[in-house]
Design a protein around this motif. Structure first.
Motif, PDB file in Angstrom:
ATOM      1  N   ASP A 102      -4.708  -8.949  -5.331  1.00  0.00           N
ATOM      2  CA  ASP A 102      -5.450  -7.944  -5.764  1.00  0.00           C
ATOM      3  C   ASP A 102      -6.973  -7.973  -5.984  1.00  0.00           C
ATOM      4  O   ASP A 102      -7.236  -6.708  -5.286  1.00  0.00           O
ATOM      5  CB  ASP A 102      -5.790  -7.310  -7.448  1.00  0.00           C
ATOM      6  CG  ASP A 102      -4.417  -7.283  -8.072  1.00  0.00           C
ATOM      7  OD1 ASP A 102      -3.421  -6.029  -7.173  1.00  0.00           O
ATOM      8  OD2 ASP A 102      -3.262  -7.619  -9.270  1.00  0.00           O
ATOM      9  N   SER A 132       0.921  -1.366   0.442  1.00  0.00           N
ATOM     10  CA  SER A 132       0.013  -0.329  -0.049  1.00  0.00           C
ATOM     11  C   SER A 132       0.842   1.045  -0.425  1.00  0.00           C
ATOM     12  O   SER A 132       1.790   1.378   1.060  1.00  0.00           O
ATOM     13  CB  SER A 132      -0.964   0.165   1.342  1.00  0.00           C
ATOM     14  OG  SER A 132      -1.752   0.930   0.977  1.00  0.00           O
ATOM     15  N   THR A 133       0.911   2.065  -1.318  1.00  0.00           N
ATOM     16  CA  THR A 133       1.709   3.040  -1.039  1.00  0.00           C
ATOM     17  C   THR A 133       1.060   4.539  -1.011  1.00  0.00           C
ATOM     18  O   THR A 133      -0.269   4.504  -1.424  1.00  0.00           O
ATOM     19  CB  THR A 133       2.386   3.316  -2.307  1.00  0.00           C
ATOM     20  OG1 THR A 133       1.681   3.322  -3.497  1.00  0.00           O
ATOM     21  CG2 THR A 133       3.396   2.074  -3.026  1.00  0.00           C
ATOM     22  N   ASP A 147      -5.775  10.005   2.716  1.00  0.00           N
ATOM     23  CA  ASP A 147      -5.220  10.317   1.218  1.00  0.00           C
ATOM     24  C   ASP A 147      -5.445  11.046   0.275  1.00  0.00           C
ATOM     25  O   ASP A 147      -7.120  11.308   0.187  1.00  0.00           O
ATOM     26  CB  ASP A 147      -5.524   8.592   0.457  1.00  0.00           C
ATOM     27  CG  ASP A 147      -5.010   8.536  -0.432  1.00  0.00           C
ATOM     28  OD1 ASP A 147      -4.598   9.188  -1.337  1.00  0.00           O
ATOM     29  OD2 ASP A 147      -5.440   7.233  -0.924  1.00  0.00           O
ATOM     30  N   GLU A 207       0.782   6.671  -3.323  1.00  0.00           N
ATOM     31  CA  GLU A 207       0.336   7.023  -4.413  1.00  0.00           C
ATOM     32  C   GLU A 207      -1.174   5.925  -4.640  1.00  0.00           C
ATOM     33  O   GLU A 207      -1.684   5.910  -5.781  1.00  0.00           O
ATOM     34  CB  GLU A 207       1.471   7.027  -6.292  1.00  0.00           C
ATOM     35  CG  GLU A 207       2.245   8.102  -5.582  1.00  0.00           C
ATOM     36  CD  GLU A 207       3.387   7.563  -4.788  1.00  0.00           C
ATOM     37  OE1 GLU A 207       2.744   6.654  -4.030  1.00  0.00           O
ATOM     38  OE2 GLU A 207       3.472   8.564  -4.370  1.00  0.00           O
ATOM     39  N   GLU A 208      -1.005   4.726  -4.095  1.00  0.00           N
ATOM     40  CA  GLU A 208      -1.945   3.800  -3.927  1.00  0.00           C
ATOM     41  C   GLU A 208      -2.227   2.822  -3.301  1.00  0.00           C
ATOM     42  O   GLU A 208      -1.983   2.075  -2.535  1.00  0.00           O
ATOM     43  CB  GLU A 208      -1.679   2.240  -4.995  1.00  0.00           C
ATOM     44  CG  GLU A 208      -3.108   2.129  -6.452  1.00  0.00           C
ATOM     45  CD  GLU A 208      -1.683   1.340  -7.193  1.00  0.00           C
ATOM     46  OE1 GLU A 208      -2.132   1.439  -8.708  1.00  0.00           O
ATOM     47  OE2 GLU A 208      -1.241   0.075  -7.167  1.00  0.00           O
ATOM     48  N   ARG A 209      -2.744   3.503  -2.055  1.00  0.00           N
ATOM     49  CA  ARG A 209      -3.607   3.157  -1.490  1.00  0.00           C
ATOM     50  C   ARG A 209      -4.060   1.253  -0.951  1.00  0.00           C
ATOM     51  O   ARG A 209      -5.724   1.451  -1.897  1.00  0.00           O
ATOM     52  CB  ARG A 209      -3.897   3.994  -0.185  1.00  0.00           C
ATOM     53  CG  ARG A 209      -3.782   5.511   0.370  1.00  0.00           C
ATOM     54  CD  ARG A 209      -2.579   5.184   0.737  1.00  0.00           C
ATOM     55  NE  ARG A 209      -1.931   6.106   2.119  1.00  0.00           N
ATOM     56  CZ  ARG A 209      -0.736   6.088   2.263  1.00  0.00           C
ATOM     57  NH1 ARG A 209       0.347   4.847   2.874  1.00  0.00           N
ATOM     58  NH2 ARG A 209      -0.322   6.986   2.975  1.00  0.00           N
ATOM     59  N   ARG A 210      -4.020   0.850  -0.302  1.00  0.00           N
ATOM     60  CA  ARG A 210      -4.963  -0.769  -0.332  1.00  0.00           C
ATOM     61  C   ARG A 210      -5.781  -1.063   0.781  1.00  0.00           C
ATOM     62  O   ARG A 210      -5.113  -0.580   1.846  1.00  0.00           O
ATOM     63  CB  ARG A 210      -3.974  -1.820  -0.867  1.00  0.00           C
ATOM     64  CG  ARG A 210      -3.727  -1.291  -2.078  1.00  0.00           C
ATOM     65  CD  ARG A 210      -2.412  -2.838  -2.154  1.00  0.00           C
ATOM     66  NE  ARG A 210      -2.155  -2.598  -4.419  1.00  0.00           N
ATOM     67  CZ  ARG A 210      -2.813  -3.468  -4.773  1.00  0.00           C
ATOM     68  NH1 ARG A 210      -3.795  -3.989  -4.852  1.00  0.00           N
ATOM     69  NH2 ARG A 210      -2.663  -2.504  -6.433  1.00  0.00           N
ATOM     70  N   LYS A 223      -7.095  -2.037  -4.463  1.00  0.00           N
ATOM     71  CA  LYS A 223      -7.340  -0.748  -4.240  1.00  0.00           C
ATOM     72  C   LYS A 223      -8.382   0.232  -3.693  1.00  0.00           C
ATOM     73  O   LYS A 223      -9.664  -0.254  -3.913  1.00  0.00           O
ATOM     74  CB  LYS A 223      -6.500  -0.441  -6.153  1.00  0.00           C
ATOM     75  CG  LYS A 223      -5.197  -0.925  -6.421  1.00  0.00           C
ATOM     76  CD  LYS A 223      -5.463  -0.647  -7.875  1.00  0.00           C
ATOM     77  CE  LYS A 223      -3.929  -1.206  -8.386  1.00  0.00           C
ATOM     78  NZ  LYS A 223      -4.224  -1.183  -9.638  1.00  0.00           N
ATOM     79  N   THR A 255      -5.148  12.071  -2.794  1.00  0.00           N
ATOM     80  CA  THR A 255      -4.944  11.872  -3.863  1.00  0.00           C
ATOM     81  C   THR A 255      -6.402  10.917  -4.042  1.00  0.00           C
ATOM     82  O   THR A 255      -6.680  10.946  -5.394  1.00  0.00           O
ATOM     83  CB  THR A 255      -4.355  11.113  -4.231  1.00  0.00           C
ATOM     84  OG1 THR A 255      -4.352   9.401  -4.042  1.00  0.00           O
ATOM     85  CG2 THR A 255      -2.883  11.440  -4.246  1.00  0.00           C
ATOM     86  N   ALA A 256      -7.605  11.015  -3.184  1.00  0.00           N
ATOM     87  CA  ALA A 256      -9.148  10.230  -3.333  1.00  0.00           C
ATOM     88  C   ALA A 256      -9.778  11.659  -3.341  1.00  0.00           C
ATOM     89  O   ALA A 256     -11.143  11.098  -3.256  1.00  0.00           O
ATOM     90  CB  ALA A 256      -8.933   9.156  -2.034  1.00  0.00           C
TER      91      ALA A 256
END
Length: 381
Positions: free
Chosen positions: A266, A87-88, A313, A90-93, A271, A315-316
């Protein structure tokens, strides 16, 4: 002697068809469990997902009048994911609990039990059997404990000597009078790591669970998540493994015996942003085969929104604003507003204020106010 021979044949066949543990128990009334369930009911600790009355859950002969014995089975599942995505920023999971990795265990265990049933009927044509996996009235754990599969831990899970508590359970009630196996002695001793680690204090001394406070239960509810639990669920979109992860009996446990239970990284660590506006068709195609999809997409989307708030986040934010403005479901709009406030950007706060001008649902407006409260808290700090 004939029954003992059949019992051994069943055990041998169980290994052949991929059953990791099998045990035999008497079909007597579960007296101690009955008292515990009554106490649980009085204290309002039940989840509401329980099937049947207390009598049906503790008296096997109510479910099968001819009941003489119960056969309990267990299948081990993995605890570590191969090639788990990170989980980054840029791309939370998010994360599904281990019990929901891979194919829905209800289907897998039911398949094994049906094979076992056919095997028994070939040898005893007049046998009367009833198969159950989790969704039946009987308590899988109480049956497994009586049948010697494992002992019931303080975390309310069955803990086996071989596979720890990472096992799925199922059973078959039968009219064949098998000699019962011996239960396993309790192995928790003075240990209370699970009780101390539970994020919400859902585990009660004496091996009892207040389901109303259990994160595993809360992630499956469809309404607003109560405020006190929103900061507790972290990035969990379904279930919780904390009380199993801290258990010393689970140290080093990781079995990859059954290909059906291998997780798709995945799906088991999805994501978060794409989950917010996934269509019913896409959800069904992607998640339908796992057990964690049984309540539909709404609880998982609500949890994904909370997780994005947990991560703060940024970015969201734009996607969440769209959800807050346009999603037809009040719980999702309201949770999006709360989470936007948690993220705390100027864009998020302005969007909440703007959306309030058009929102008609009273509870959504309450959630929007809660979202704006984060701005006031930030200014005080």
């Amino acid at each position: 002697m004939r029954t003992e021979k059949l019992k051994q044949e069943i055990k041998d066949y169980a290994k052949e068809i991929g059953i990791d543990k099998i045990g035999f128990a008497a079909a007597d009334v579960f007296t101690e469990l009955k008292e515990r369930l009554r106490r649980q009911q009085e204290l309002e600790y039940q989840s509401g997902f329980e099937k049947g009355s207390i009598e049906e859950r503790t008296e096997p002969q109510r479910l099968l009048p001819e009941a003489q014995s119960i056969i309990s089975i267990a299948l081990a599942y993995p605890t570590r994911m191969k090639n788990a995505p990170k989980s980054t920023k840029e791309e939370r999971r998010g994360l599904f609990a281990r019990a929901s990795w891979g194919m829905d265990y209800h289907d897998v265990l039911r398949n094994r039990l049906e094979k076992l049933n056919a095997f028994i009927l070939e040898r005893v044509p007049n046998a009367v059997n009833k198969v159950m996996v989790d969704t039946g009235e009987l308590s899988d754990r109480a049956v497994a404990e009586r049948a010697g599969i494992g002992f019931s831990g303080k975390n309310t899970s069955i803990i086996t000597p071989e596979y720890g508590s990472f096992v799925y359970l199922g059973e078959m009630i039968t009219n064949i009078p098998f000699i019962p196996d011996e239960p396993i002695e309790d192995g928790c001793g003075d240990c209370r790591k699970c009780l101390d680690a539970c994020p919400t204090g859902a585990l009660i001394e004496g091996g009892q669970l207040n389901a109303q406070r259990c994160i595993a239960f809360l992630t499956q509810t469809k309404d607003y998540l109560p405020d006190e639990f929103r900061t507790k669920i972290g990035n969990r979109v379904y279930g919780c493994d904390t009380c199993q992860q801290v258990c010393p009996k689970n140290k080093g446990i990781d079995f990859h015996i059954h290909p059906e239970f291998e997780p798709d990284p995945d799906i088991s660590k999805p994501k978060l942003i794409p989950m917010l506006r996934i269509s019913n068709r896409e959800f069904k195609e992607k998640f339908d085969y796992i057990s964690g999809s049984w309540r539909g997409k709404k609880p998982l989307q609500r949890n994904a929104l909370i997780a994005l708030g947990h991560y703060k986040d940024k970015t969201a934010v734009e996607e969440m604003i769209e959800v807050m403005k346009k999603d037809p479901r009040p719980v999702i709009r309201g949770t999006a507003a709360w989470s936007l406030g948690k993220i705390g950007t100027n864009q998020a706060f302005e969007a909440i204020k703007e959306a309030m001008k058009f929102e008609k649902d009273e509870q959504v407006l309450v959630e929007m106010e809660k979202g704006l409260e984060f701005n006031k808290e930030a200014s005080i700090l």
